[in-house]
Write a protein that holds these residues in place. Structure first.
Motif, PDB file in Angstrom:
ATOM      1  N   MET A   1       0.888  -1.199   0.026  1.00 15.49           N
ATOM      2  CA  MET A   1      -0.071  -0.055  -0.013  1.00 15.49           C
ATOM      3  C   MET A   1       0.982   1.172   0.121  1.00 15.49           C
ATOM      4  O   MET A   1       2.044   1.207   0.864  1.00 15.49           O
ATOM      5  CB  MET A   1      -0.934  -0.121   1.104  1.00 15.49           C
ATOM      6  CG  MET A   1      -2.010   0.914   1.069  1.00 15.49           C
ATOM      7  SD  MET A   1      -2.873   1.453   2.560  1.00 15.49           S
ATOM      8  CE  MET A   1      -3.503  -0.229   3.214  1.00 15.49           C
ATOM      9  N   VAL A   2       0.342   2.361  -0.851  1.00 14.72           N
ATOM     10  CA  VAL A   2       1.194   3.404  -0.943  1.00 14.72           C
ATOM     11  C   VAL A   2       0.775   4.274   0.383  1.00 14.72           C
ATOM     12  O   VAL A   2      -0.247   4.404   0.701  1.00 14.72           O
ATOM     13  CB  VAL A   2       0.854   4.296  -2.255  1.00 14.72           C
ATOM     14  CG1 VAL A   2       1.634   5.542  -2.377  1.00 14.72           C
ATOM     15  CG2 VAL A   2       1.347   3.206  -3.450  1.00 14.72           C
ATOM     16  N   ASN A   3       1.865   5.183   0.907  1.00 13.75           N
ATOM     17  CA  ASN A   3       1.503   6.037   1.851  1.00 13.75           C
ATOM     18  C   ASN A   3       1.088   7.351   1.119  1.00 13.75           C
ATOM     19  O   ASN A   3       1.991   8.131   0.802  1.00 13.75           O
ATOM     20  CB  ASN A   3       2.592   6.055   2.710  1.00 13.75           C
ATOM     21  CG  ASN A   3       2.526   7.203   3.889  1.00 13.75           C
ATOM     22  OD1 ASN A   3       1.340   7.637   4.329  1.00 13.75           O
ATOM     23  ND2 ASN A   3       3.462   7.817   4.548  1.00 13.75           N
ATOM     24  N   TRP A   4      -0.205   7.753   1.180  1.00 11.85           N
ATOM     25  CA  TRP A   4      -0.780   8.658   0.529  1.00 11.85           C
ATOM     26  C   TRP A   4      -0.674  10.051   1.597  1.00 11.85           C
ATOM     27  O   TRP A   4      -1.169   9.869   2.570  1.00 11.85           O
ATOM     28  CB  TRP A   4      -2.276   8.467   0.155  1.00 11.85           C
ATOM     29  CG  TRP A   4      -2.212   7.283  -0.791  1.00 11.85           C
ATOM     30  CD1 TRP A   4      -2.467   6.387  -0.649  1.00 11.85           C
ATOM     31  CD2 TRP A   4      -2.263   7.595  -2.191  1.00 11.85           C
ATOM     32  NE1 TRP A   4      -2.485   5.425  -1.889  1.00 11.85           N
ATOM     33  CE2 TRP A   4      -2.270   6.320  -2.774  1.00 11.85           C
ATOM     34  CE3 TRP A   4      -1.726   8.695  -3.195  1.00 11.85           C
ATOM     35  CZ2 TRP A   4      -2.010   6.144  -4.234  1.00 11.85           C
ATOM     36  CZ3 TRP A   4      -1.592   8.505  -4.407  1.00 11.85           C
ATOM     37  CH2 TRP A   4      -1.858   7.165  -4.971  1.00 11.85           C
ATOM     38  N   GLY A   5      -0.561  11.035   0.803  1.00 13.33           N
ATOM     39  CA  GLY A   5      -0.660  12.410   1.626  1.00 13.33           C
ATOM     40  C   GLY A   5      -2.108  12.790   1.649  1.00 13.33           C
ATOM     41  O   GLY A   5      -2.585  12.820   0.733  1.00 13.33           O
ATOM     42  N   ILE A   6      -2.743  12.985   2.752  1.00 11.23           N
ATOM     43  CA  ILE A   6      -3.951  13.390   2.812  1.00 11.23           C
ATOM     44  C   ILE A   6      -4.343  14.766   3.432  1.00 11.23           C
ATOM     45  O   ILE A   6      -3.572  14.879   4.550  1.00 11.23           O
ATOM     46  CB  ILE A   6      -5.066  12.436   3.400  1.00 11.23           C
ATOM     47  CG1 ILE A   6      -4.984  10.962   2.455  1.00 11.23           C
ATOM     48  CG2 ILE A   6      -6.433  12.921   3.723  1.00 11.23           C
ATOM     49  CD1 ILE A   6      -5.499   9.752   3.242  1.00 11.23           C
ATOM     50  N   ALA A   7      -5.224  15.460   2.760  1.00 16.85           N
ATOM     51  CA  ALA A   7      -5.415  16.744   3.393  1.00 16.85           C
ATOM     52  C   ALA A   7      -6.750  17.355   3.477  1.00 16.85           C
ATOM     53  O   ALA A   7      -7.667  16.524   2.968  1.00 16.85           O
ATOM     54  CB  ALA A   7      -4.624  18.026   2.655  1.00 16.85           C
ATOM     55  N   GLU A   8      -7.144  18.003   4.508  1.00 16.78           N
ATOM     56  CA  GLU A   8      -8.383  18.499   4.534  1.00 16.78           C
ATOM     57  C   GLU A   8      -8.816  19.776   3.626  1.00 16.78           C
ATOM     58  O   GLU A   8      -7.913  20.582   4.097  1.00 16.78           O
ATOM     59  CB  GLU A   8      -8.716  18.647   6.171  1.00 16.78           C
ATOM     60  CG  GLU A   8     -10.388  19.017   6.257  1.00 16.78           C
ATOM     61  CD  GLU A   8     -10.741  18.758   7.719  1.00 16.78           C
ATOM     62  OE1 GLU A   8     -12.147  18.606   8.014  1.00 16.78           O
ATOM     63  OE2 GLU A   8      -9.853  18.509   8.373  1.00 16.78           O
ATOM     64  N   LEU A   9      -9.705  19.950   2.852  1.00 17.21           N
ATOM     65  CA  LEU A   9     -10.061  20.976   2.318  1.00 17.21           C
ATOM     66  C   LEU A   9     -10.712  22.174   3.267  1.00 17.21           C
ATOM     67  O   LEU A   9     -11.855  21.816   4.032  1.00 17.21           O
ATOM     68  CB  LEU A   9     -11.032  20.745   1.409  1.00 17.21           C
ATOM     69  CG  LEU A   9     -11.475  21.919   0.212  1.00 17.21           C
ATOM     70  CD1 LEU A   9     -10.178  22.782  -0.578  1.00 17.21           C
ATOM     71  CD2 LEU A   9     -12.434  21.647  -0.693  1.00 17.21           C
ATOM     72  N   HIS A  10     -10.046  23.283   3.115  1.00 19.40           N
ATOM     73  CA  HIS A  10     -10.545  24.288   4.256  1.00 19.40           C
ATOM     74  C   HIS A  10     -11.325  25.587   3.397  1.00 19.40           C
ATOM     75  O   HIS A  10     -10.845  25.697   2.325  1.00 19.40           O
ATOM     76  CB  HIS A  10      -9.428  24.597   5.326  1.00 19.40           C
ATOM     77  CG  HIS A  10      -9.061  23.807   6.056  1.00 19.40           C
ATOM     78  ND1 HIS A  10      -9.687  23.484   7.218  1.00 19.40           N
ATOM     79  CD2 HIS A  10      -7.746  23.054   6.203  1.00 19.40           C
ATOM     80  CE1 HIS A  10      -8.975  22.581   7.879  1.00 19.40           C
ATOM     81  NE2 HIS A  10      -7.962  22.224   7.112  1.00 19.40           N
ATOM     82  N   ARG A  11     -12.492  26.076   3.761  1.00 18.96           N
ATOM     83  CA  ARG A  11     -12.973  26.909   3.123  1.00 18.96           C
ATOM     84  C   ARG A  11     -12.054  28.396   2.895  1.00 18.96           C
ATOM     85  O   ARG A  11     -12.300  28.816   1.849  1.00 18.96           O
ATOM     86  CB  ARG A  11     -14.180  27.552   3.794  1.00 18.96           C
ATOM     87  CG  ARG A  11     -15.469  26.629   3.809  1.00 18.96           C
ATOM     88  CD  ARG A  11     -16.525  27.300   5.008  1.00 18.96           C
ATOM     89  NE  ARG A  11     -17.495  26.268   5.307  1.00 18.96           N
ATOM     90  CZ  ARG A  11     -17.535  25.174   5.660  1.00 18.96           C
ATOM     91  NH1 ARG A  11     -16.106  24.456   6.056  1.00 18.96           N
ATOM     92  NH2 ARG A  11     -18.520  24.236   6.318  1.00 18.96           N
ATOM     93  N   ASN A  12     -11.230  28.639   3.734  1.00 20.78           N
ATOM     94  CA  ASN A  12     -10.531  29.880   3.589  1.00 20.78           C
ATOM     95  C   ASN A  12      -9.213  29.465   2.833  1.00 20.78           C
ATOM     96  O   ASN A  12      -8.132  30.485   2.781  1.00 20.78           O
ATOM     97  CB  ASN A  12     -10.134  30.482   5.049  1.00 20.78           C
ATOM     98  CG  ASN A  12      -9.602  29.658   6.071  1.00 20.78           C
ATOM     99  OD1 ASN A  12      -9.306  28.512   5.747  1.00 20.78           O
ATOM    100  ND2 ASN A  12      -9.443  30.228   7.151  1.00 20.78           N
TER     101      ASN A  12
END
Length: 158
Positions: A1-12
């Motif tokens: 399994m690849v180690n994915w970079g995951i981010a949260e989308l923020h309104r600002n």
């Protein structure tokens, strides 16, 4: 399994417009028109109790995303999970879903639910692997001739 970079989308976020544009493009390509949130995506994301996690590849292209909402203090739902075809089978969908579940758990949510087409075997198997159980078959959920499983994941309360 690849180690994915995951981010949260923020309104600002400064890159909100570009990310939403990429995600809407994915949405249109992956989901049939009547299942797509493409027309209302920006509005869906502006709702108070919703979140979106995404993963980008080196060129900045969005490879996948998961959208979730928590309409009450005890329940949440996974409203969308999508991975571009050329990034499937490498663990990105699982990584996105695990992170969304983690975000729900930090809000003390007791149950996460979702709907999935029973014919999307890979998706059903992923949800089961992560502990989701089939609650019921909802006839005509997507269209008159397309059903959905309603699935849920309960958390132990301390």
């Amino acid at each position: 399994m690849v180690n994915w970079g995951i981010a949260e989308l923020h309104r600002n976020s400064g890159n909100w417009d570009n990310l939403v544009k990429d995600i809407v493009k994915m949405e249109k390509k992956i989901f049939p028109k009547h299942e797509s949130l493409a027309r209302s995506f920006d509005e869906e994301l502006k709702k108070r109790n919703s979140g979106l996690l995404y993963s980008q590849v080196e060129d900045g292209d969005v490879a996948g995303y998961v959208m979730y909402s928590w309409p009450s203090s005890i329940s949440a739902s996974i409203t969308k999970l999508a991975v571009k075809e050329n990034h499937r089978g490498r663990g990105l969908g699982e990584a996105l879903l695990k992170e969304a579940i983690h975000k729900c758990r930090t809000r003390k949510i007791q149950r996460v639910s979702l709907h999935v087409d029973p014919e999307r075997t890979a998706a059903v198997n992923l949800y089961k692997k992560l502990g989701f159980k089939v609650d019921t078959l909802v006839e005509g959920y997507y269209s008159p001739d397309r059903n959905a499983y309603r699935m849920y994941l309960d958390f132990q309360t301390d």
